[in-house]
Design a protein around this motif. Structure first.
Motif, short mmCIF file in Angstrom:
data_model
loop_
_atom_site.label_atom_id
_atom_site.label_comp_id
_atom_site.label_asym_id
_atom_site.label_seq_id
_atom_site.Cartn_x
_atom_site.Cartn_y
_atom_site.Cartn_z
N THR A 1 30.59 -48.75 -29.11
CA THR A 1 31.53 -48.14 -30.03
C THR A 1 32.58 -49.20 -30.33
O THR A 1 32.41 -50.36 -29.95
N GLU A 2 33.66 -48.82 -30.95
CA GLU A 2 34.69 -49.80 -31.29
C GLU A 2 35.33 -50.43 -30.05
O GLU A 2 35.67 -51.60 -30.05
N ASN A 3 35.45 -49.66 -28.97
CA ASN A 3 36.15 -50.15 -27.79
C ASN A 3 35.31 -50.21 -26.51
O ASN A 3 35.78 -50.71 -25.51
N GLU A 4 34.08 -49.67 -26.55
CA GLU A 4 33.30 -49.56 -25.31
C GLU A 4 31.85 -49.98 -25.51
O GLU A 4 31.32 -49.90 -26.62
N TRP A 5 31.23 -50.39 -24.42
CA TRP A 5 29.78 -50.60 -24.35
C TRP A 5 29.20 -49.51 -23.48
O TRP A 5 29.83 -49.06 -22.54
N ARG A 6 27.96 -49.11 -23.74
CA ARG A 6 27.23 -48.17 -22.89
C ARG A 6 26.10 -48.95 -22.24
O ARG A 6 25.33 -49.62 -22.91
N LEU A 7 26.04 -48.88 -20.88
CA LEU A 7 25.06 -49.65 -20.12
C LEU A 7 24.13 -48.74 -19.35
O LEU A 7 24.51 -47.66 -18.93
N CYS A 8 22.88 -49.22 -19.13
CA CYS A 8 21.94 -48.55 -18.25
C CYS A 8 21.27 -49.64 -17.41
O CYS A 8 21.41 -50.82 -17.67
N VAL A 9 20.52 -49.24 -16.40
CA VAL A 9 19.81 -50.19 -15.56
C VAL A 9 18.69 -50.81 -16.39
O VAL A 9 17.94 -50.11 -17.06
N ALA A 10 18.57 -52.13 -16.35
CA ALA A 10 17.56 -52.84 -17.15
C ALA A 10 16.17 -52.67 -16.56
O ALA A 10 16.00 -52.51 -15.39
N LYS B 1 26.87 -46.09 -8.35
CA LYS B 1 26.19 -44.94 -7.76
C LYS B 1 25.73 -43.95 -8.83
O LYS B 1 24.76 -43.23 -8.63
N ALA B 2 26.43 -43.90 -9.96
CA ALA B 2 26.01 -43.02 -11.05
C ALA B 2 24.74 -43.53 -11.73
O ALA B 2 24.00 -42.77 -12.33
N LEU B 3 24.47 -44.84 -11.61
CA LEU B 3 23.30 -45.43 -12.24
C LEU B 3 22.06 -45.45 -11.36
O LEU B 3 20.94 -45.33 -11.85
N ILE B 4 22.24 -45.67 -10.04
CA ILE B 4 21.09 -45.79 -9.15
C ILE B 4 21.21 -44.81 -7.99
O ILE B 4 22.31 -44.44 -7.58
N ASP B 5 20.07 -44.39 -7.45
CA ASP B 5 20.07 -43.48 -6.30
C ASP B 5 20.09 -44.28 -4.99
O ASP B 5 20.23 -45.50 -5.00
N GLU B 6 19.92 -43.58 -3.87
CA GLU B 6 20.00 -44.20 -2.55
C GLU B 6 18.89 -45.22 -2.33
O GLU B 6 19.03 -46.14 -1.54
N LYS B 7 17.76 -45.06 -3.03
CA LYS B 7 16.62 -45.97 -2.87
C LYS B 7 16.69 -47.16 -3.83
O LYS B 7 15.81 -48.00 -3.83
N CYS C 1 18.06 -39.27 -27.71
CA CYS C 1 19.23 -38.75 -27.00
C CYS C 1 20.44 -39.64 -27.32
O CYS C 1 20.35 -40.87 -27.24
N HIS C 2 21.55 -39.03 -27.68
CA HIS C 2 22.73 -39.83 -28.04
C HIS C 2 23.44 -40.42 -26.83
O HIS C 2 24.24 -41.33 -26.97
N ILE C 3 23.14 -39.93 -25.63
CA ILE C 3 23.75 -40.48 -24.41
C ILE C 3 22.99 -41.72 -23.94
O ILE C 3 23.58 -42.78 -23.75
N CYS C 4 21.68 -41.61 -23.74
CA CYS C 4 20.90 -42.73 -23.18
C CYS C 4 20.24 -43.58 -24.26
O CYS C 4 19.58 -44.57 -23.94
N ASN C 5 20.39 -43.21 -25.53
CA ASN C 5 19.81 -43.96 -26.64
C ASN C 5 18.29 -44.08 -26.53
O ASN C 5 17.71 -45.09 -26.90
N GLY C 6 17.65 -43.07 -25.94
CA GLY C 6 16.20 -43.03 -25.82
C GLY C 6 15.63 -43.73 -24.60
O GLY C 6 14.43 -43.76 -24.41
N SER C 7 16.49 -44.29 -23.73
CA SER C 7 15.98 -45.01 -22.55
C SER C 7 15.55 -44.05 -21.44
O SER C 7 14.74 -44.41 -20.60
N GLY C 8 16.13 -42.85 -21.40
CA GLY C 8 15.82 -41.89 -20.35
C GLY C 8 16.55 -42.15 -19.05
O GLY C 8 16.34 -41.46 -18.07
N LYS C 9 17.43 -43.17 -19.01
CA LYS C 9 18.15 -43.53 -17.79
C LYS C 9 19.61 -43.13 -17.89
O LYS C 9 20.17 -43.03 -18.98
N ALA C 10 20.23 -42.92 -16.73
CA ALA C 10 21.66 -42.62 -16.69
C ALA C 10 22.44 -43.83 -17.20
O ALA C 10 22.02 -44.98 -17.04
N THR C 11 23.57 -43.57 -17.83
CA THR C 11 24.38 -44.63 -18.42
C THR C 11 25.82 -44.53 -17.97
O THR C 11 26.26 -43.48 -17.49
N ILE C 12 26.55 -45.62 -18.14
CA ILE C 12 27.99 -45.65 -17.93
C ILE C 12 28.64 -46.33 -19.13
O ILE C 12 27.98 -47.07 -19.85
N SER C 13 29.91 -46.06 -19.32
CA SER C 13 30.67 -46.72 -20.38
C SER C 13 31.70 -47.64 -19.74
O SER C 13 32.33 -47.28 -18.75
#
Length: 117
Positions: free
Chosen positions: A108-117, A9-15, A35-47
């Motif tokens: 990072t050493e212990n995590e991946w950061r993902l966004c919607v492809a 739900k943090a990655l995609i909206d209701e639609k 942007c250090h959070i989305c790595n320039g993708s402009g999309k919400a991410t999760i770890s």
């Protein structure tokens, strides 16, 4: 790989559309910085925590595992698909309608950061 409904739900909206990055508001690279959070993708991410698999070299040392006997299950840039709560690497499984495809954008050493492809 465990991805909860709250993370989806943090990655995609209701639609079913990708949400914008909360830090750069979806602008990504347009502002002239990455942007250090989305790595320039402009999309919400999760770890999520990294997953490891046993390397074929048997711990003798190779370029994939660097002598540790295990290597990362996925690499940065890989696309992962979620289908009925199960995760498959999309390069090995056929694409189906209604699935969620995620892309690993950084690590990072212990995590991946993902966004919607």
């Amino acid at each position: 790989m465990q991805i909860t409904q709250n993370k989806i739900k943090a990655l995609i909206d209701e639609k079913g559309k990708a949400r914008k990055c909360p830090k750069c508001d979806g602008i990504g690279l347009w502002l002239g910085y990455k942007c250090h959070i989305c790595n320039g993708s402009g999309k919400a991410t999760i770890s999520i925590p990294k997953e490891w698999v046993i390397c074929n070299c048997g711990g003798k040392g190779c370029t994939e595992c660097y002598g540790k006997g295990k290597r990362q299950k996925y690499e940065v840039g890989d696309e992962i698909k979620i289908e009925n709560g199960k995760v498959y690497p999309s390069k090995y499984a056929p694409l189906l309608i209604g699935e969620l495809k995620l892309k690993i954008i950084s690590e990072t050493e212990n995590e991946w950061r993902l966004c919607v492809a």
